[in-house]
Scaffold this motif. Sequence first.
Motif: not given
Lengths: 331, 331, 331, 331
Positions: A273, A278, A280-286, A307-310, D138, D203, D205, D209
Motif C-alpha cells: 500500500l 496505509a 488510512q488503514l491504520v487509522s481505522q483498524g489500529g 488479518s487486516y494485512l493478508g 487492496y 468504527r 482506530g 490518527v
Amino acid sequence: MSYRPSPEEFGYTFGGRAPVAKVRPGTIVELFTEDCFGGRVRTVDDLPSQVCEFPYLNPVTGPFHVMGAEPGDTLALHFISITPARDWAVSTTFPHFGALTGTHTTAMLQPPLEERVWRYDLDTAKGVAVYHARNSDYSVELPLDPMHGTVGVAPAANEARMTITPDAHGGNMDTPELRAGVTVYLGVNVAGGLFSIGDGHGRQGHGEVCGTAVEAAMNTVVAVELIKGVATPWPRMEDDLHLMSTGSARPLEDAYRISQHDLVTWTSALTGLDTLDAYQLVSQGGQAPVGNVCDTNYTMVAKLPKSYLGTPAPYESAHSRLRALGAQYEG
Amino acid sequence: MSYRPSPEEFGYTFGGRAPVAKVRPGTIVELFTEDCFGGRVRTVDDLPSQVCEFPYLNPVTGPFHVMGAEPGDTLALHFISITPARDWAVSTTFPHFGALTGTHTTAMLQPPLEERVWRYDLDTAKGVAVYHARNSDYSVELPLDPMHGTVGVAPAANEARMTITPDAHGGNMDTPELRAGVTVYLGVNVAGGLFSIGDGHGRQGHGEVCGTAVEAAMNTVVAVELIKGVATPWPRMEDDLHLMSTGSARPLEDAYRISQHDLVTWTSALTGLDTLDAYQLVSQGGQAPVGNVCDTNYTMVAKLPKSYLGTPAPYESAHSRLRALGAQYEG
Amino acid sequence: MSYRPSPEEFGYTFGGRAPVAKVRPGTIVELFTEDCFGGRVRTVDDLPSQVCEFPYLNPVTGPFHVMGAEPGDTLALHFISITPARDWAVSTTFPHFGALTGTHTTAMLQPPLEERVWRYDLDTAKGVAVYHARNSDYSVELPLDPMHGTVGVAPAANEARMTITPDAHGGNMDTPELRAGVTVYLGVNVAGGLFSIGDGHGRQGHGEVCGTAVEAAMNTVVAVELIKGVATPWPRMEDDLHLMSTGSARPLEDAYRISQHDLVTWTSALTGLDTLDAYQLVSQGGQAPVGNVCDTNYTMVAKLPKSYLGTPAPYESAHSRLRALGAQYEG
Amino acid sequence: MSYRPSPEEFGYTFGGRAPVAKVRPGTIVELFTEDCFGGRVRTVDDLPSQVCEFPYLNPVTGPFHVMGAEPGDTLALHFISITPARDWAVSTTFPHFGALTGTHTTAMLQPPLEERVWRYDLDTAKGVAVYHARNSDYSVELPLDPMHGTVGVAPAANEARMTITPDAHGGNMDTPELRAGVTVYLGVNVAGGLFSIGDGHGRQGHGEVCGTAVEAAMNTVVAVELIKGVATPWPRMEDDLHLMSTGSARPLEDAYRISQHDLVTWTSALTGLDTLDAYQLVSQGGQAPVGNVCDTNYTMVAKLPKSYLGTPAPYESAHSRLRALGAQYEG
C-alpha cells in the motif's frame, strides 16, 4: 542455556557493560530477573527511598552477546514463558515519581505524596494477584498477567542509558503487551546486540499511573533469533494475531506519533500500500495501548491485527519459527 | 594551560570517555573547539547529511579531569573569552531536525524540508556576522554574540549521553546566555567531574528554531574552580548582574518548570525567604530566556537580577573571584 | 472618546456579548480597566477563592464595535499609555493555578499550595512597584513596567471564550511585550471586530510563573485603526524597533511553533525572501520572549528587529501613523 | 420522541444556541445525526476542503433542553442503539489536520499531506465496514463498531465552543468507548443542560490518527435521565462491566492525568478507599483507551472493571435503570 545472576552481576544501564554470556542464534535462554527494587522491598514497612539506593534501581539480567549480530541487524526475542519467582509482589508510591504527582522534571512546589507500599499475594495456579488496601480491609483479586517492563539492547552512538529510561533501544517501556507468546524485535546498534531483560510485573494498569506495577521477580524463558541485514528503527512486537510498533518520548503525543508512524510505514512495506493508503488503514483498524506515562520517556504501542494485512510474514517469519521452537521447549 | 585536540581526540558523548588532561582548581585553560559539523561544512554545497556521519556530530573538547572533584561538589567554569577561530561560520537546515518540521520523535508523514546551507562572514573587529540569503541578493549584518551551545560534565548513574542532548549534566543547552563573562556551575557526578566544551555559535536566535545557529570554531579561555561539598541539581549560571538556573526536558513547559523551580529554591536559600515568598518574587522579577526548542531535550533559562536579592554571594563568591582571575589573565 | 464601565458592564468572555460602544477608525479611546480580581482583593487577607466568584474573574472593558470592520480585515490598536489607576496592586497564589503546582488539567493528587496574597505599593513617579515578603521583613523595589495581559476580539466560528483563555483571537496572552508604545494587530472575525481590553499588570515576570502578576487597575489610552482587506492569522505586535508574532497553545513548544512560523511567513511576505531564507534569518536574529506558562493556553512571542528587514512597512504603516496620532494626543 | 433536524437546524457549537426541543427526564429520544462533513463528501472526488466550508463542520443534532436540569446536576444519556443511516461512509485526510502531519498549532513549514478520500461500504447485517485502498486493489473488511464522536452539553462560564473541540463539557471526544449500551454522564452548566449529539463513526482506530474515522450518518436512540444535586467534573461513562472517566487537554499526558485523577477520586468516593489506596488499585487494574490525538484537545479515557469495586451503584444506579428502559424500548 540457563543463567541466574549473582547480586553483583545485575546491570543498571543499557550500554557501557561487558556481556555476561554469549548465545548463538536459535538458543533458548532460561533466566531469572529480580524485581525493580532489587528484592529489597519485602514488607509494607520497607520504604523504597530507605531500602533502595539510587542508581541501583531496576536491575536487569544481561547483557547477552548474540553471536554474529552487527549494527543494521535485528534481534528477535521470543518470550516463551514469564513466571513469577515468588508468591508475592509489591507496589509503591515513590516521592516525585508517578503520573499524578510533581516529579523532578514536571517540577512542582507542593510536597511529595506519601510514600506507601502495597504487598500483593500472587497465586499462579489460580491466576490472580490479590490487592490489599492499606487503610481499610478492602481486598480484591486481579487477574495475573505477567510481563516484562524492561527489555532492550545497547544504544547507538556509544550511549549508556539508565535501565529506567525507554528509548529507541528499548529499555523500560513498561507495556503490558510484552507478555509470554510475544516476539520482540530490537535493532542492533553494537556488535552482539547486548540484550538485557528485567522489571517483571505480575500485572500492570495502563500507564503505570502511580509509577510502579505489581513488581515481581520472574523466571523467564526466551528464544533468541538473529535477522541479518534487516534494520528496526524502534522496538516492534508480534504475537499470533497482531503487529505492534512502539514509541518512547515526551510529550505523550510524540510517543503516539512515533509508534503510529512506524506502524504505518511497516504496514506500507508489508502490503505494498502507498503511505496514505496505509495511514488510512491504520487509522481505522489500529489500536493504541498505553505503555507507561511515568518514566523518563513515556511509551505508546501501535497495534494492528495481522488479518487486516493478508498474510504478512515480517522478519522472515521469525515469530512463527520461534513460536514452534517455544512449543517444542514447553512440550 | 593550553589544549588543542587532534582530530581523533574530539568527544561525542558526555561520560564513557577517559580525560584528555587533568587540571587543578584555579587553572586557566585555553582551548580550541570545532564547530558542530566538525568543520566539514565549509561551502553552501557541503550538505551536512552528505559530509557528516552520525554519530560524529557536535564534537566537544575534553573531558578535563578537575583534581579533587568528587560527587556532591560543584565545578565553576568561568568563560573569560570566546573568540571565533575563523572569519566564517555556517548554518543549515537538516532533514527531520528543527522546530518547524517533523522530526524523528515528532514523527510526521510529510517529506523533510529542503536541506540548505548558509555561510556567514564573521567580522570580529566590527562585531558582526553577515547573513546572505541563498535565493536572493538580500544580505544583512547581525551583531556578533559568541557563545557555547555545549558545556557539561559526565552524567550520574554511569550514563553516557550524546553531546547533542542537554540534561541535568549540562550538554547541548544551546542558550545564548552562555557567553563570555559568565560563570557556569555544574554538579559533579563522577571523580574529576570530566567537563567538556563545544558547539560555538557566532550568535543564535532564541530557540535555535531551524535547528542550527551561526556555527563556528572557537578559541575559548576558561577559568576553572571547584566548590567542595556544595551540590548543584541542574546547571546554573551567574554573570555580574544575574543569577540563572537552567532546565532541559520535554515538553517545553517542563524545561520552564525545572528552571523556575530551581531559581525559586535557590532564591529561598540565598535570602531566607520562605518558598512562597521566593516564588512570588521570582514570578514578578524573573526572566525566562529560551535556550533551544530543537534538540532531544528543550532548554529554558530562569534569570533574576541579583540586585533583587540584596547582596547574594552564591558558591562562596566564586563568580567574583573568577572574574578577577579572568581580568588578571586578560590584563 | 472616554469610557469607564459600571460594575455590571464588565465582560468575562470574548464573543457572545453586545458592544458597549461604537468607535470610528482613527478614534482615540480613553478607558478604565479593573484588575483581574475585579478589585476585590485589596488586602493580604482577601483570599481570591473567598472574595471572587467563578466565572467572574478577569473582567474586560468592552467590547467596542469598530465601524466598518468585517471578517478578513485587521484591527490595529495602538497603546498610547497604560497608567496604574491606584497606588497599589496585588498578586496571589490561587489553588490549582500556576506553573509550579498541579492544576485542573495537569491534575495531581497532592494538596494545593497555600493561597497567599502580596500587596505591592506602586509609585508611578519613581517608576517602581514595591515587593513585600509576607513571612519576613524583606522588601525590594522592582521597576514598574505597565502592560495589559488581556486584549482581543470576538473569536471566529461563533465561539465565546472565557477572558482567561488566549487563542487566535487574542485574549489573555499575558505578555510583558504589550506595553505602551506598541501596536497590536488583531484579525477581525465578526462585524465590528468587538475588541476588549483588561488585566493590567504593574509588571510581570516571564511566564507569570505563580499564575498572577502585579495586578492593577489601569487608565489606558488606545488609538484604533482599521486595515481593510488584510487578514491576520494570530495576534501580532509592532513597536518602533520590532515586529512580533504571538502563538497561544499547549504544550509550550506549540505556542513557540505558531509564533515563529508566523514570524517566518510574515518576514517572507515583507522581504520577498523565500520561506527557507526567512526561516534562517529568523533563526539567527529572532527572539522569543515568553508570555504566560500558567493560563489555559500558554503564550509565546516571536520578535525580530525591523532593522534586519530593511524598511518594512507592514499594515500600510499603521504603527507609524498611530504613533504620530498618539504623540499628538499626548502632546 | 423523534427528531430529525432540517438542514438549517444543525448546530456547530456547544453553547450559544437555543434548544430545538424540550425533553422530560425518562424520555427516549430517537434522532438522526449527519456525518462530520455534513453529508457533502459522497465520492472519492469530493475533497472536504472544496465541498465543506469552515466553520460548518461537524454538525450536531440538538441542543435538547432537559426539564428541571440546573447547574450542579448531572445528565445521564444512555445510548440504546447507534445505527448507520446509509450503506456507506467516508474518511479523508484533510490539510493540516491529523496526528502525523503539521497542523495549525503544531505549525510546520512543510507542505500539507495530500488530501484524499476513502469510501467505505457499510454492511450492518454482516457487521463490517469495507476498506478500499485508493492506489491499489487492496480491500479488507473491518468490524463495524458504531459510536458517536461528539456528545456534550453547553459549557460553563457562558462559553460557546466549536463542536470539534472536546473539553469538560464533553464535545468531540472521539472515543470508541461511546458505543451502544453505554451511559454517558455530563455535568450540567446551564438550565436545561442543552445536550447535543453528532459525529457518528462506523468504527474508529485508537487516536483517529489521520484525523477522521469511518464517518457516517446515524439513527440513534438515547434514553435521558437527570440526577439532581450530583455534580460531574468531566464526562464519565458506564457500561455493564466498567466505569470510565474522560479527560480532554493538551499535551496528551494531561488528558491522561485528568481521566486517571477523576477515576481515582471516583473510585475513592464509591468504595471508601482513601486516595492513595484508590490510586494503587486504579494503577494496577485500570485501562487507558486512547480517544483522539488529532482534535484541538486530545482525549483519554480511564476505565476500570466494576467487579474490582464490589457492587458500586454510581449515580443512583442510573445505568441499570436506563439499561432496563432501553431493553423495554427495544423489546
